[in-house]
Scaffold this motif. Structure first.
Motif, PDB file in Angstrom:
ATOM      1  N   LEU A 156       0.828  -1.207   0.000  1.00 29.86           N
ATOM      2  CA  LEU A 156       0.000   0.000   0.000  1.00 29.86           C
ATOM      3  C   LEU A 156       0.862   1.256   0.000  1.00 29.86           C
ATOM      4  O   LEU A 156       0.456   2.301  -0.515  1.00 29.86           O
ATOM      5  N   SER A 213      -5.873  -7.778  -0.403  1.00 30.16           N
ATOM      6  CA  SER A 213      -5.121  -6.520  -0.320  1.00 30.16           C
ATOM      7  C   SER A 213      -5.542  -5.555  -1.426  1.00 30.16           C
ATOM      8  O   SER A 213      -5.681  -4.344  -1.188  1.00 30.16           O
ATOM      9  N   ALA A 217      -7.187  -1.911  -0.879  1.00 27.20           N
ATOM     10  CA  ALA A 217      -6.563  -0.725  -1.461  1.00 27.20           C
ATOM     11  C   ALA A 217      -7.575   0.094  -2.257  1.00 27.20           C
ATOM     12  O   ALA A 217      -7.595   1.328  -2.177  1.00 27.20           O
ATOM     13  N   TYR A 227      -4.109   5.850   2.299  1.00 28.17           N
ATOM     14  CA  TYR A 227      -4.033   4.961   3.458  1.00 28.17           C
ATOM     15  C   TYR A 227      -3.652   5.749   4.704  1.00 28.17           C
ATOM     16  O   TYR A 227      -3.149   6.884   4.633  1.00 28.17           O
ATOM     17  N   THR A 235      -4.941  -4.069   6.739  1.00 31.06           N
ATOM     18  CA  THR A 235      -4.512  -4.861   5.580  1.00 31.06           C
ATOM     19  C   THR A 235      -3.712  -6.071   6.023  1.00 31.06           C
ATOM     20  O   THR A 235      -3.894  -7.186   5.507  1.00 31.06           O
TER      21      THR A 235
END
Length: 253
Positions: A156, A213, A217, A227, A235
């Protein structure tokens, strides 16, 4: 160079765990940013210790008790860092209706209904999934799950921008985008323990963790524009669960 890399690894250990590190390890924003590529390696350390607790406890107690002690050890070693991120993130996304409100809820230290339910589901889900795994593979699964899930969280940092603007957030040092070189290093560390598992289980776990994931995202980008530190913790937790789910899956032939 070796000392610099060791210092970066130990800086990551200090930030993400409760484990003690030598006094000579520096503490700076730049140093922490350089240490992010070691995030999955910290997961390997936590996973190894959790697996060791399981193996030792299984000599004295039934397997399920040993598993419970293993889970408790990993939570203690990290100070429930990632579990806290999961609960805060779910509280924010569940109770907020726009970006500002979601971020405000996530910053609130109080635990809401959504977060409490998410914590219960995550912990009970891990226990159920791990208890159903073959005992002979469980140490390797723990190692791979802790390592790969942190690589998913690190991804991320390369794909999204940091969502908060306040300068006092604990995750502010992580606000710099992860460059391609450190990202490749983090991902390589993340997938390396998969070699300890049979390839069908390893591949299935990897695919489900990556899918989870990617879904997170997209959700973070849509609702937050990026994020936060809590998002990284969420996550890691959900990717770990997805990995265990994938390893356990029995796909139709």
């Amino acid at each position: 160079m070796i000392r610099r890399e060791l210092e970066s690894f130990l800086a990551a250990v200090r930030f993400f765990t409760r484990l003690p590190v030598p006094a000579w390890v520096g503490h700076s924003t730049a140093g922490l940013q350089a240490a992010i590529r070691w995030f999955p390696a910290v997961g390997a350390l936590i996973g190894s210790l959790a697996a060791l607790v399981y193996l030792l406890a299984a000599q004295v107690w039934p397997a399920q008790v040993a598993l419970l002690l293993s889970m408790a050890s990993s939570i203690y070693l990290t100070g429930a860092f990632h579990e806290d991120g999961l609960s805060d993130t779910v509280d924010g996304l569940g109770g907020g209706w726009d970006r500002e409100r979601i971020l405000a809820i996530m910053k609130d230290s109080r635990l809401g209904n959504y977060g409490a339910i998410a914590l219960w589901l995550a912990l009970s889900g891990k226990f159920a999934l791990l208890a159903a795994q073959p005992a002979v593979l469980l140490p390797a699964i723990l190692l791979a799950g802790h390592t790969l899930s942190r690589a998913c969280a690190a991804s991320l940092l390369a794909a999204l921008d940091y969502a908060r603007e306040d300068a006092h957030s604990k995750a502010k040092p992580l606000a710099t985008r992860l460059a391609p070189g450190p990202l490749v290093f983090a991902l390589a560390c993340g997938v390396l323990p998969l070699a300890l598992l049979p390839w069908p289980q390893a591949l299935s776990g990897l695919l489900l963790a990556a899918l989870a994931s990617f879904w997170l995202a997209r959700k973070f980008q849509r609702w937050l524009g990026g994020y936060t530190g809590d998002c990284l913790g969420a996550t890691q937790q959900i990717a770990e669960l997805a990995f265990y789910l994938g390893v356990l899956a029995q796909w139709p032939q």
